[in-house]
Design a protein around this motif. Structure first.
Motif, PDB file in Angstrom:
ATOM      1  N   SER A 176     144.147  20.786  19.124  1.00 57.82           N
ATOM      2  CA  SER A 176     142.991  20.316  19.870  1.00 57.82           C
ATOM      3  C   SER A 176     142.422  19.029  19.294  1.00 57.82           C
ATOM      4  CB  SER A 176     141.890  21.383  19.871  1.00 57.82           C
ATOM      5  OG  SER A 176     141.538  21.712  18.534  1.00 57.82           O
ATOM      6  N   THR A 177     142.759  18.718  18.040  1.00 60.24           N
ATOM      7  CA  THR A 177     142.257  17.514  17.385  1.00 60.24           C
ATOM      8  C   THR A 177     143.395  16.776  16.710  1.00 60.24           C
ATOM      9  OG1 THR A 177     141.829  18.614  15.272  1.00 60.24           O
ATOM     10  CG2 THR A 177     140.067  18.669  16.926  1.00 60.24           C
ATOM     11  N   VAL A 178     143.107  15.551  16.330  1.00 62.75           N
ATOM     12  CA  VAL A 178     144.094  14.759  15.599  1.00 62.75           C
ATOM     13  C   VAL A 178     144.395  15.403  14.254  1.00 62.75           C
ATOM     14  CG1 VAL A 178     144.473  12.537  14.443  1.00 62.75           C
ATOM     15  CG2 VAL A 178     143.489  12.598  16.733  1.00 62.75           C
ATOM     16  N   ALA A 179     143.374  15.969  13.623  1.00 60.23           N
ATOM     17  CA  ALA A 179     143.568  16.630  12.323  1.00 60.23           C
ATOM     18  C   ALA A 179     144.564  17.784  12.444  1.00 60.23           C
ATOM     19  CB  ALA A 179     142.232  17.126  11.787  1.00 60.23           C
ATOM     20  N   ASP A 180     144.433  18.597  13.532  1.00 60.83           N
ATOM     21  CA  ASP A 180     145.375  19.697  13.756  1.00 60.83           C
ATOM     22  C   ASP A 180     146.787  19.156  13.970  1.00 60.83           C
ATOM     23  OD1 ASP A 180     143.334  21.527  13.572  1.00 60.83           O
ATOM     24  OD2 ASP A 180     142.983  21.593  15.746  1.00 60.83           O
ATOM     25  N   ALA A 181     146.892  18.075  14.742  1.00 65.98           N
ATOM     26  CA  ALA A 181     148.205  17.495  15.028  1.00 65.98           C
ATOM     27  C   ALA A 181     148.873  16.974  13.768  1.00 65.98           C
ATOM     28  CB  ALA A 181     148.057  16.367  16.054  1.00 65.98           C
ATOM     29  N   LEU A 182     148.073  16.385  12.887  1.00 64.61           N
ATOM     30  CA  LEU A 182     148.639  15.852  11.653  1.00 64.61           C
ATOM     31  C   LEU A 182     149.140  16.964  10.743  1.00 64.61           C
ATOM     32  CD1 LEU A 182     146.095  12.989  10.845  1.00 64.61           C
ATOM     33  CD2 LEU A 182     148.466  12.729  11.548  1.00 64.61           C
TER      34      LEU A 182
ATOM     35  N   TYR B 107     141.166  10.929  20.404  1.00 65.90           N
ATOM     36  CA  TYR B 107     142.416  10.659  21.123  1.00 65.90           C
ATOM     37  C   TYR B 107     143.166  11.963  21.390  1.00 65.90           C
ATOM     38  CZ  TYR B 107     147.095   8.640  21.880  1.00 65.90           C
ATOM     39  OH  TYR B 107     148.322   8.302  22.383  1.00 65.90           O
ATOM     40  N   THR B 108     143.615  12.169  22.626  1.00 65.85           N
ATOM     41  CA  THR B 108     144.316  13.402  23.003  1.00 65.85           C
ATOM     42  C   THR B 108     145.742  13.369  22.475  1.00 65.85           C
ATOM     43  OG1 THR B 108     143.007  13.562  25.021  1.00 65.85           O
ATOM     44  CG2 THR B 108     145.034  14.860  24.908  1.00 65.85           C
ATOM     45  N   VAL B 109     146.113  14.410  21.737  1.00 68.14           N
ATOM     46  CA  VAL B 109     147.432  14.471  21.117  1.00 68.14           C
ATOM     47  C   VAL B 109     148.138  15.748  21.552  1.00 68.14           C
ATOM     48  CG1 VAL B 109     148.689  14.576  18.937  1.00 68.14           C
ATOM     49  CG2 VAL B 109     146.626  13.191  19.111  1.00 68.14           C
ATOM     50  N   SER B 110     149.359  15.588  22.094  1.00 66.61           N
ATOM     51  CA  SER B 110     150.149  16.759  22.479  1.00 66.61           C
ATOM     52  C   SER B 110     151.551  16.717  21.886  1.00 66.61           C
ATOM     53  CB  SER B 110     150.242  16.861  24.006  1.00 66.61           C
ATOM     54  OG  SER B 110     150.826  15.693  24.557  1.00 66.61           O
ATOM     55  N   THR B 111     151.998  15.538  21.445  1.00 64.38           N
ATOM     56  CA  THR B 111     153.318  15.399  20.819  1.00 64.38           C
ATOM     57  C   THR B 111     153.210  14.455  19.624  1.00 64.38           C
ATOM     58  OG1 THR B 111     154.022  13.447  22.084  1.00 64.38           O
ATOM     59  CG2 THR B 111     154.411  15.619  23.096  1.00 64.38           C
ATOM     60  N   THR B 112     154.252  14.474  18.785  1.00 62.80           N
ATOM     61  CA  THR B 112     154.298  13.516  17.676  1.00 62.80           C
ATOM     62  C   THR B 112     154.400  12.093  18.211  1.00 62.80           C
ATOM     63  OG1 THR B 112     156.697  13.838  17.542  1.00 62.80           O
ATOM     64  CG2 THR B 112     155.322  15.135  16.052  1.00 62.80           C
ATOM     65  N   GLY B 113     154.981  11.945  19.412  1.00 67.28           N
ATOM     66  CA  GLY B 113     155.063  10.626  20.031  1.00 67.28           C
ATOM     67  C   GLY B 113     153.698  10.031  20.308  1.00 67.28           C
ATOM     68  N   ASP B 114     152.701  10.901  20.609  1.00 65.29           N
ATOM     69  CA  ASP B 114     151.339  10.415  20.836  1.00 65.29           C
ATOM     70  C   ASP B 114     150.766   9.785  19.572  1.00 65.29           C
ATOM     71  OD1 ASP B 114     151.411  11.354  23.433  1.00 65.29           O
ATOM     72  OD2 ASP B 114     150.564  13.302  22.903  1.00 65.29           O
ATOM     73  N   LEU B 115     151.033  10.415  18.434  1.00 67.72           N
ATOM     74  CA  LEU B 115     150.545   9.874  17.165  1.00 67.72           C
ATOM     75  C   LEU B 115     151.199   8.528  16.854  1.00 67.72           C
ATOM     76  CD1 LEU B 115     150.606  13.101  14.950  1.00 67.72           C
ATOM     77  CD2 LEU B 115     148.573  11.899  15.778  1.00 67.72           C
ATOM     78  N   ILE B 116     152.524   8.477  17.041  1.00 71.50           N
ATOM     79  CA  ILE B 116     153.255   7.248  16.729  1.00 71.50           C
ATOM     80  C   ILE B 116     152.858   6.132  17.689  1.00 71.50           C
ATOM     81  CG2 ILE B 116     155.553   6.213  16.593  1.00 71.50           C
ATOM     82  CD1 ILE B 116     156.603   8.994  15.800  1.00 71.50           C
ATOM     83  N   SER B 117     152.671   6.471  18.976  1.00 73.96           N
ATOM     84  CA  SER B 117     152.282   5.453  19.957  1.00 73.96           C
ATOM     85  C   SER B 117     150.915   4.872  19.617  1.00 73.96           C
ATOM     86  CB  SER B 117     152.277   6.046  21.366  1.00 73.96           C
ATOM     87  OG  SER B 117     151.282   7.046  21.492  1.00 73.96           O
TER      88      SER B 117
END
Length: 232
Positions: free
Chosen positions: A79-85, A106-116
């Motif tokens: 749900s958050t960037v912290a969770d995604a990381l 920022y909405t994150v659902s894949t690792t590609g979202d972080l890299i983009s």
């Protein structure tokens, strides 16, 4: 003399005329203005980027455009960037870097979202830097022109300034030209080099030999190989 010397002398003459026109004071002021513009743009690029992101969301917008084109692994329950990381499986150094730049909203659902987002952040910083460099460079150039106009426009000081600028640029071109000749000397056939005073000086004199063998550390290996292959 041959074409090597003609090109060398033309380069030195061109730089001498340029130095005479802009004058020594103009060269110093121009270099100082360029340095100020680069430093200012470098220091302001990140803060301006952050301001644009907070006001208009430009980085997030660009990241959303890039995200579909960047493959990534799906992240479940984020749900958050912290969770995604935590769940992205990227190296620790990458997590630390992304954690500093990715907007927490920022909405994150894949690792590609972080890299983009990281790619978008880099692109915006570079664009802001270039824009600031142009703007600050324009104002520093105007300041230089105003400063030059305040200097004496005639008389001994003016003439000496012109002469010193021409001599300085000529010497700069002289040593730069020998450095360039030193790098590419291995590509000149022996009969061409020996008929050229500049080429002979580069390859045979003490200073020329010193430059020839050590300038930027380039000549020694590829020069020997080139001579061996081409039979110079």
């Amino acid at each position: 003399m041959n074409w090597i010397d003609y090109i060398f002398l033309a380069f030195v003459l061109y730089m001498a005329i340029k130095g005479f026109i802009i004058r020594f004071s103009g060269a110093i002021l121009g270099s100082l203005a360029t340095l100020i513009a680069w430093i200012a743009a470098f220091l302001l690029a990140a803060p301006v980027k952050n301001l644009l992101q907070s006001l208009f969301g430009v980085v997030s917008w660009l990241a959303s455009l890039l995200s579909p084109a960047i493959p990534g692994t799906p992240l479940q329950g984020c749900s958050t960037v912290a969770d995604a990381l935590v769940k992205c499986g990227l190296p620790q150094w990458a997590k630390g870097m992304l954690g500093r730049v990715v907007d927490q909203g920022y909405t994150v659902s894949t690792t590609g979202d972080l890299i983009s987002y990281w790619v978008a952040n880099t692109i915006i910083v570079v664009l802001v830097f270039m824009l600031l460099l142009i703007i600050i460079g324009f104002f520093t150039k105007m300041l230089v022109e105003r400063t030059k106009l305040s200097l004496p426009q005639e008389g001994f000081v003016h003439d000496f300034d012109n002469l010193l600028g021409g001599v300085t640029y000529a010497l700069l071109a002289f040593f730069t030209g020998f450095g360039i000749l030193a790098i590419f000397a291995a590509l000149f056939p022996a009969d061409v080099a020996c008929k050229s005073p500049a080429g002979t000086y580069v390859s045979q004199s003490f200073f020329g030999g010193l430059v020839y063998n050590n300038f930027l550390g380039i000549q020694t290996i590829y020069g020997s190989i080139t001579r061996l292959v081409l039979g110079y």
